[in-house]
Design an enzyme around this catalytic site. Structure first.
Site, PDB file in Angstrom:
ATOM      1  N   HIS A  83      62.466 -42.067  28.868  1.00  0.00           N
ATOM      2  CA  HIS A  83      62.622 -43.518  29.001  1.00  0.00           C
ATOM      3  C   HIS A  83      61.288 -44.258  28.990  1.00  0.00           C
ATOM      4  CE1 HIS A  83      66.949 -43.464  29.625  1.00  0.00           C
ATOM      5  NE2 HIS A  83      66.802 -42.447  30.440  1.00  0.00           N
TER       6      HIS A  83
ATOM      7  N   ARG B 234      73.651 -42.379  39.588  1.00  0.00           N
ATOM      8  CA  ARG B 234      73.005 -42.334  38.286  1.00  0.00           C
ATOM      9  C   ARG B 234      71.650 -41.626  38.391  1.00  0.00           C
ATOM     10  NH1 ARG B 234      72.176 -40.771  34.853  1.00  0.00           N
ATOM     11  NH2 ARG B 234      71.794 -41.311  32.692  1.00  0.00           N
TER      12      ARG B 234
ATOM     13  N   CYS C  31      69.986 -38.125  36.915  1.00  0.00           N
ATOM     14  CA  CYS C  31      68.710 -38.031  36.191  1.00  0.00           C
ATOM     15  C   CYS C  31      67.912 -36.847  36.724  1.00  0.00           C
ATOM     16  CB  CYS C  31      67.887 -39.298  36.387  1.00  0.00           C
ATOM     17  SG  CYS C  31      68.614 -40.728  35.601  1.00  0.00           S
TER      18      CYS C  31
END
Lengths: 103, 264
Positions: B177, B221, B225
């Site tokens: 990211h 979430r 990750c």
């Protein structure tokens, strides 16, 4: 008792588009839990919709329908203020029925 | 229906136009189709009831819970979290703040809730609460405060955590990211070191996951990750998860929140 459905019905011309969101596990009977045991099938097998009490749609569903199903259909001749009632029955005999007004 | 007619129109165009349709367009189309019947709505309805329901040993509702905009104010709270709270002397995100309210107002055991697996017991209620609270700020723009020294410190901490490489695969959050245009298989990955845009990245969570049929909050979430990086799990409402949320949230300033969104 199952959680309520969300029903939206919108009239446009001489038709009304109905969108229904149902809360259901829709367990297929094919999956296994962490211990390796098969999770029993549990799914909606009958759906019906009525406009002002008159049945306009019936459907037979099976285990291949997704969890928390979404159903959309169009009713001819429905106008604002009409009542749309949607009901389902699952394979365990649990039932749920909800109503919405066409807007 | 609108989308189907659009697809039909596209099919009539010459081959060149069809070839220009990228994978990202197809995914966007798929999302648009799903968004019409986003089951997050079912969670929203449940969350609103839970907020108003008298529960716990103190038989109280959450209606006096202060999410940062004053006691009981829900609208607009989500796009300003995580932020500093004077009563707990901590920077808190939505979920850790809810834990505080559940323990102080309702007398529920916050530690036990934090240890509950995702999607079970009180954690299932948490999913519903975050769905409703985030929905109340849908369409608003992210504007996390960076006034208090602790908020600035959490931003720096989050930045370090974001770029920290480790684990058996030597990954960091930034491995995937940290640049534009990266993807995993067909999934486009937002660049979270800057504002990735409206309804993308931080501005798109919590979200309903079609693959699991559950609603995921930001804590879950981030937990995933860490799983994907093969790191140890960070722990529910731990400081590092809140710091990462501050980092991503501040970077996303001005982005429109579409939460609870729908994800594959």
């Amino acid at each position: 008792m199952a959680d309520p459905m969300r029903i939206r019905a919108q009239a446009a011309g001489d038709k009304a588009t109905v969108r229904v969101l149902m809360a259901h596990e829709m367990e297929s009977g094919q999956r296994k839990d962490a211990a390796g045991k098969t999770i029993p099938a549990w799914y909606i097998n009958e759906v019906s919709a009525a406009l002002n009490g008159k049945v306009v749609l019936t459907a037979e569903w099976g285990p291949s329908v997704s969890k928390n199903p979404f159903l959309q259909f169009v009713i001819k001749g429905a106008k604002a203020g009409d009542k749309v009632q949607v009901s389902w029955t699952d394979n365990k005999g649990d039932k749920r029925s909800d109503e919405a007004t066409v807007s | 229906m609108k989308h189907w007619s659009w697809v039909a129109a596209l099919a009539l165009l010459p081959g060149l136009a069809c070839a220009q349709k990228t994978a990202a367009d197809s995914i966007a189309e798929y999302r648009a189709l799903l968004a019409d019947g986003n089951p997050a709505e079912l969670f929203e309805a449940k969350g609103e009831d839970l907020w108003k329901a008298k529960r716990g040993p103190k038989n109280a509702s959450l209606e006096r819970c202060d999410l940062g905009q004053g006691a009981g104010v829900v609208k607009g709270a989500f796009v300003r979290l995580p932020r500093w709270f004077a009563d707990t002397q901590r920077v808190q995100d939505l979920e850790s703040r809810l834990l505080t309210c559940m323990s102080t107002l309702q007398g529920l055991d916050a530690e036990a809730i934090a240890k509950t697996p995702f999607g079970k017991g009180e954690q299932a209620n948490m999913e519903a609460l975050v769905a409703w609270i985030s929905a109340e700020s849908r369409g608003q723009r992210m504007q996390l405060p960076q006034v208090h020294a602790a908020e600035q410190r959490m931003y720096e901490l989050g930045k370090r955590a974001f770029f920290f490489r480790g684990g058996p695969m030597d990954f960091s959050c930034a491995s995937c990211h940290g640049e534009d245009g990266k993807r995993i298989r067909l999934q486009d990955l937002p660049n979270l070191t800057k504002n990735p845009g409206d309804g993308v990245g931080f501005a798109a969570w919590p979200a309903y996951r079609v693959s699991s049929g559950e609603l995921w909050g930001m804590q879950r979430r981030l937990n995933d990750c860490y799983r994907q990086q093969r790191f140890p799990y960070p722990g529910y409402a731990s400081e590092v998860t809140i710091a990462l949320a501050v980092y991503m949230g501040v970077n996303a300033k001005g982005a429109e929140s579409i939460a609870p969104a729908i994800k594959r």
